[in-house]
Write an enzyme that holds these catalytic residues in place. Structure first.
Site, PDB file in Angstrom:
ATOM      1  N   ASP A  92      -4.809 -25.881 -81.508  1.00  0.00           N
ATOM      2  CA  ASP A  92      -3.616 -27.092 -81.659  1.00  0.00           C
ATOM      3  C   ASP A  92      -2.444 -26.171 -82.247  1.00  0.00           C
ATOM      4  OD1 ASP A  92      -4.508 -25.945 -84.400  1.00  0.00           O
ATOM      5  OD2 ASP A  92      -5.482 -27.781 -84.977  1.00  0.00           O
ATOM      6  N   ASP A 137      -7.566 -13.765 -78.086  1.00  0.00           N
ATOM      7  CA  ASP A 137      -7.590 -13.653 -79.538  1.00  0.00           C
ATOM      8  C   ASP A 137      -9.227 -14.015 -80.014  1.00  0.00           C
ATOM      9  OD1 ASP A 137      -6.563 -13.451 -82.506  1.00  0.00           O
ATOM     10  OD2 ASP A 137      -7.589 -15.393 -82.468  1.00  0.00           O
ATOM     11  N   ASP A 156      -2.235 -14.893 -77.140  1.00  0.00           N
ATOM     12  CA  ASP A 156      -2.777 -14.575 -78.680  1.00  0.00           C
ATOM     13  C   ASP A 156      -3.404 -12.990 -78.704  1.00  0.00           C
ATOM     14  OD1 ASP A 156      -3.996 -15.262 -81.067  1.00  0.00           O
ATOM     15  OD2 ASP A 156      -3.910 -17.267 -80.503  1.00  0.00           O
ATOM     16  N   ASN A 175      -1.515 -19.464 -91.487  1.00  0.00           N
ATOM     17  CA  ASN A 175      -2.553 -20.447 -90.641  1.00  0.00           C
ATOM     18  C   ASN A 175      -2.771 -21.505 -91.772  1.00  0.00           C
ATOM     19  OD1 ASN A 175      -2.474 -19.183 -88.263  1.00  0.00           O
ATOM     20  ND2 ASN A 175      -4.401 -18.138 -88.778  1.00  0.00           N
ATOM     21  N   HIS A 235     -11.220 -11.151 -81.745  1.00  0.00           N
ATOM     22  CA  HIS A 235     -11.899 -11.119 -82.931  1.00  0.00           C
ATOM     23  C   HIS A 235     -13.598 -10.526 -82.999  1.00  0.00           C
ATOM     24  CE1 HIS A 235      -8.909 -12.502 -85.678  1.00  0.00           C
ATOM     25  NE2 HIS A 235      -8.652 -13.280 -85.017  1.00  0.00           N
ATOM     26  N   THR A 254      -1.600 -16.341 -86.145  1.00  0.00           N
ATOM     27  CA  THR A 254      -1.234 -17.203 -85.172  1.00  0.00           C
ATOM     28  C   THR A 254      -0.185 -18.175 -85.412  1.00  0.00           C
ATOM     29  OG1 THR A 254      -3.382 -17.029 -83.970  1.00  0.00           O
ATOM     30  CG2 THR A 254      -2.183 -18.983 -83.217  1.00  0.00           C
TER      31      THR A 254
HETATM   32 ZN   LIG Z   1      -6.709 -14.023 -84.446  1.00  0.00          ZN
END
Ligand SMILES: [Zn+2]
Length: 536
Positions: A164, A305, A41, A102, A309, A81
């Site tokens: 998830d 990820d 990710d 998302n 961030h 994602t």
């Molecule tokens: Zn992200």
């Protein structure tokens, strides 16, 4: 799903025997034992090359034994994602698989919808409302679905992620299992997959719950001077800090910072380790790769990820996560060799999106870009729209760089488009009609416009401009830093130690798997198999 396949198998068994005797294992001897699909990710393509001289584990093996595509780009935006994973597994853009973001605003429901939400299922192993999850919003089969279909359900498809959406998009509609992490409990699922957790997951959660990983200190794997020479100083002005820490410097006291905050695992190399550990447990408990049909182990590593961030792409902490992920993937491949034998499985690796640089940091360094506060930006765009004399005024919703308008008049859409282009952050804007009909690849990236999940006006921020907090970084644009991801295949017959530089797309991952496994393309695939020749 198991019940469905049981019925199909029963029907197949009831069919009259053919006059000519078929082989007991019809033509399946060439089938690989296991397909391992890895998504990292937020892994920018340059992470594979930038730290290559330091890799000695799994990344090194993928580079030296695999076919590496250095110029893989998404062809949709926003690059998030959910959409990224859905593209990887369905082989088509959001316009084909329906996962446009998302979360998106659903005009019919009048509220935002999460990409894998499903209020008709129940959480399993968890009591959280937020674990009511399933693949029902995905409007295409995945390559893992097609494998289940081709094997009449005999292939085992197991997907794991801390998120998830990282697991569900991989398991598809028919997959045996998707597990994601509840920070307090460990791995959980929903009734779409099972009515209760398998005993081995319950025992894994008992022995390996997230809090149990937060021990000791986190220090750099290599000498600090190595990190300094690759990324600069340990602490920077726009680097976020781990929760509870007032320093942005190594070493981190994981035991102290993690006390009462098991979610900290997501921001540490331990977040990748728990995924490796559950994957190894699954290999044993479910006998993956030991049946007569190809099984699937799908892993999506969320930690890069989460940490990306928080701290941005220049952080020494992020570099350390990649150096350690190299070792962790090496551990996974060594274990696969030991269990199944080298050459008996295939591996793919890609990412769901890249990430931008922190625009405040970039501005300090001399690139005239700006960080925009999301709420203020929305207000400013709203003001520009409110000043217009529209036939039917009103903005219903803004999000994902899209604007849902009350008006159905395309003259109004054009007025809004022209108005928001006056904003200094906006590079370009388009109406839904333009997005539908344009052949310009930049505009076509917004081609999730044709269904009821999208707005009437689309826009893109200027390159390097970020719509996020002051610290860390984000992704979502169609610019190269967000669209550019690594794409690698490794396994028997795949050219080793070879680099390709032509432009390819993550939607090509699924059709490549279909060709390797000799199964149908997912139902909406628009990608092509990657251009390498398989040896036999
Ligand atoms: Zn992200």
């Amino acid at each position: 799903m198991r019940i469905y396949w049981t019925i199909l198998t029963a029907l197949a068994l009831a069919a009259p025997a053919h006059a000519q005797k078929k082989p007991t294992s019809p033509g399946r001897e060439a089938q690989p034992k296991l397909a391992v699909s890895i998504v990292v990710d937020q892994m920018r393509a340059d992470y594979l090359s930038r730290f290559a001289s330091l890799y000695i584990g799994g990344f090194k093996r993928l580079i030296s034994e695999g076919q590496v595509f250095r110029n893989g780009h998404y062809t949709h935006s926003p690059t998030y994602t959910g959409p990224g994973h859905a593209v990887i597994y369905t082989g088509t853009d959001p316009s084909g698989n329906g996962i446009i973001a998302n979360d998106w605003y659903d005009p019919a429901l009048g509220r935002s919808v999460y990409c894998v939400e499903d209020l008709d299922v129940q959480p399993v192993g968890s009591t959280r409302e937020s674990d009511k999850r399933s693949p029902k919003n995905i409007r295409s089969t995945t390559w893992t679905d097609e494998l289940e279909w081709a094997s009449v359900g005999a292939s085992k498809v197991f997907a794991f992620s801390l998120k998830d959406r990282g697991a569900i998009t991989a398991a598809g509609h028919y997959g045996d299992a998707a597990f994601w992490m509840d920070d307090m409990v460990g791995f959980v699922t929903s009734t779409h997959y099972a009515s209760q957790l398998p005993a081995w997951i319950e025992s894994f959660n008992r022995d390996h719950n997230p809090a149990s990983y937060l021990k000791g200190t986190w220090e750099r794997l290599m000498d600090p001077s190595v990190y300094e020479s690759f990324t600069g100083p340990d602490e920077r002005p726009f680097e976020g800090k781990l929760r509870g820490s007032n320093s942005g410097k190594f070493p981190y006291d994981l035991a102290g910072l993690g006390a009462g905050n098991p979610g900290l695992i997501r921001y540490t190399p331990q977040g990748n380790q728990i995924l490796i550990d559950v994957a190894l447990a699954a290999l044993d408990a479910e006998n993956l790769g030991r049946g007569t049909h190809t099984d699937v182990l799908a892993l999506s590593f969320s930690t890069p990820d989460h940490l990306g961030h928080l701290m941005g792409p220049r952080a020494q902490e992020l570099m350390d996560v990649y150096l350690r992920l190299d070792l962790q993937l090496g551990q996974l491949f060594d274990e696969l060799d030991r269990r199944l034998g080298r050459g008996n499985y295939y591996v793919s690796l890609t990412a769901d999106h890249g990430s931008c640089d922190n625009s405040n940091q970039a501005a300090l360094d001399g690139f005239a870009v700006q960080n925009w506060n999301g709420r203020e930006l929305e207000e400013q765009l709203n003001q520009l729209i409110a000043a217009l004399d529209l036939d039917e005024p009103g903005v219903v919703h803004m999000g994902n760089d899209q604007i849902h308008l009350k008006s159905r008049d395309d003259d109004d859409w054009e007025l809004v488009r022209d108005a928001i282009m006056q904003h200094p952050a906006v590079q370009m804007a388009w109406t839904a009609d333009e997005v539908r009909s344009s052949c310009d690849p930049k505009v076509a990236m917004r081609r999730n416009a044709f269904d009821a999940r999208s707005g009437q006006v689309f826009y893109e921020l200027k390159s390097g401009h970020m719509d996020y907090g002051e610290e860390g970084c984000t992704h979502g644009s169609g610019h190269s830093y967000d669209s550019h991801v690594p794409m690698v295949f490794m396994g028997p017959g795949i050219p080793a130690n070879s680099d390709r530089w032509e432009r390819v797309h993550p939607r090509d991952m699924a059709p490549t798997w279909s060709m390797i496994l000799g199964i149908a393309l997912p139902s909406s695939t628009t990608g092509d198999p990657l251009p390498f020749t398989m040896g036999r």
